[in-house]
Design an enzyme around this catalytic site. Structure first.
Site, PDB file in Angstrom:
ATOM      1  N   GLU A   7      -1.828  -5.554  -3.700  1.00 10.31           N
ATOM      2  CA  GLU A   7      -0.892  -4.792  -2.871  1.00 10.31           C
ATOM      3  C   GLU A   7       0.256  -5.676  -2.392  1.00 10.31           C
ATOM      4  O   GLU A   7       1.415  -5.230  -2.346  1.00 10.31           O
ATOM      5  CB  GLU A   7      -1.631  -4.202  -1.669  1.00 10.31           C
ATOM      6  CG  GLU A   7      -2.534  -3.037  -2.028  1.00 10.31           C
ATOM      7  CD  GLU A   7      -3.220  -2.439  -0.813  1.00 10.31           C
ATOM      8  OE1 GLU A   7      -3.516  -1.228  -0.860  1.00 10.31           O
ATOM      9  OE2 GLU A   7      -3.475  -3.181   0.168  1.00 10.31           O
ATOM     10  N   ASP A  54       0.832  -1.200   0.000  1.00  9.12           N
ATOM     11  CA  ASP A  54       0.000   0.000   0.000  1.00  9.12           C
ATOM     12  C   ASP A  54       0.868   1.252   0.000  1.00  9.12           C
ATOM     13  O   ASP A  54       0.600   2.216  -0.732  1.00  9.12           O
ATOM     14  CB  ASP A  54      -0.918  -0.033   1.226  1.00  9.12           C
ATOM     15  CG  ASP A  54      -1.710   1.253   1.396  1.00  9.12           C
ATOM     16  OD1 ASP A  54      -2.591   1.508   0.568  1.00  9.12           O
ATOM     17  OD2 ASP A  54      -1.435   1.998   2.364  1.00  9.12           O
TER      18      ASP A  54
END
Length: 235
Positions: free
Chosen positions: A129, A57
């Site tokens: 991610e 992220d």
């Protein structure tokens, strides 16, 4: 040894799809391991993908910010921030993961498999991610950036207008019609302290109020605004 859930051929196919040759194969296996897999059955993947998701992220956010500065040199911070939000949001991550076919490589428990985990948008976003983090840890920022710029290119160019979040869009819709600003009212708060659910109602003059729920007031307000925009047929 690569767990039998991903054969060597399929592992290579996944690496090829990501455009990277992994020196540490365990990183990619960890990125594909759902937390529902029993720890004793994870093989070389010590953890599920949650730790990598945490890192991915941040890496995506950094690369996306630099990329947007390069591509939209004449836009102000507000416009860039809206573009950044659209580029890194979970819906975009799920789209990228789906296009890459990440779902078919996931290591899932029987329960997650039977409940459609390979097509679950939230799981796909998490895995995307995690993959970014695996690329970063194995090949450094250049490897992660190369993947992001290739995999997210369609999302970057899909709409050259900076996207608005629902609350901003609803506010602009109201202002354009001479109405007072939207008003958000907390209807209820339920659930335990560690996992609350808020219900919020948005009120706009001359429009049927709309209520929605979320894990925070901010999220609930966003959902309520999006619901009202849909009800008045606004994108």
């Amino acid at each position: 040894m690569i767990p039998t859930a991903i054969s060597p051929d399929r592992f290579q196919a996944l690496a090829d799809a990501l455009g990277h040759s992994f020196a540490d194969q365990a990183l990619l296996l960890e990125a594909m391991t759902h937390p529902s897999i029993d720890p004793d059955a994870r093989g070389v993947a010590t953890f599920g993908y949650e730790r990598l998701e945490f890192l991915g992220d941040r890496v995506l956010g950094l690369v996306a910010a630099q990329w947007l500065l390069e591509e939209f040199r004449d836009e102000n911070e507000g416009a860039l921030a809206r573009r950044h939000t659209a580029l890194v949001r979970r819906e975009t991550l799920a789209e990228v993961a789906s296009r890459l076919g990440l779902g078919r490589y996931l290591l899932l428990s029987t329960g997650e498999e039977e409940s459609g985990g390979r097509d679950n948008r939230a799981i796909l976003a998490d895995a995307c991610e995690a993959v970014i983090a695996a690329l970063f840890l194995d090949g450094g920022l250049p490897a992660a950036e190369k993947f992001i710029r290739r995999a997210f290119a369609d999302q970057l160019s899909a709409d050259l207008r900076p996207p608005l979040d629902p609350k901003t869009a609803l506010q602009e819709w109201a202002q354009a019609r001479g109405k007072p600003l939207p008003r958000y009212e907390t209807v209820s708060r339920t659930g335990p302290d560690h996992d609350p659910i808020f219900e919020v109602r948005v009120v706009v003059e001359g429009v049927q109020p709309f209520a929605a729920k979320g894990a925070s007031k901010r999220v609930a307000e966003k959902h309520a605004a999006a619901g009202m925009l849909a009800a008045i047929d606004q994108p």
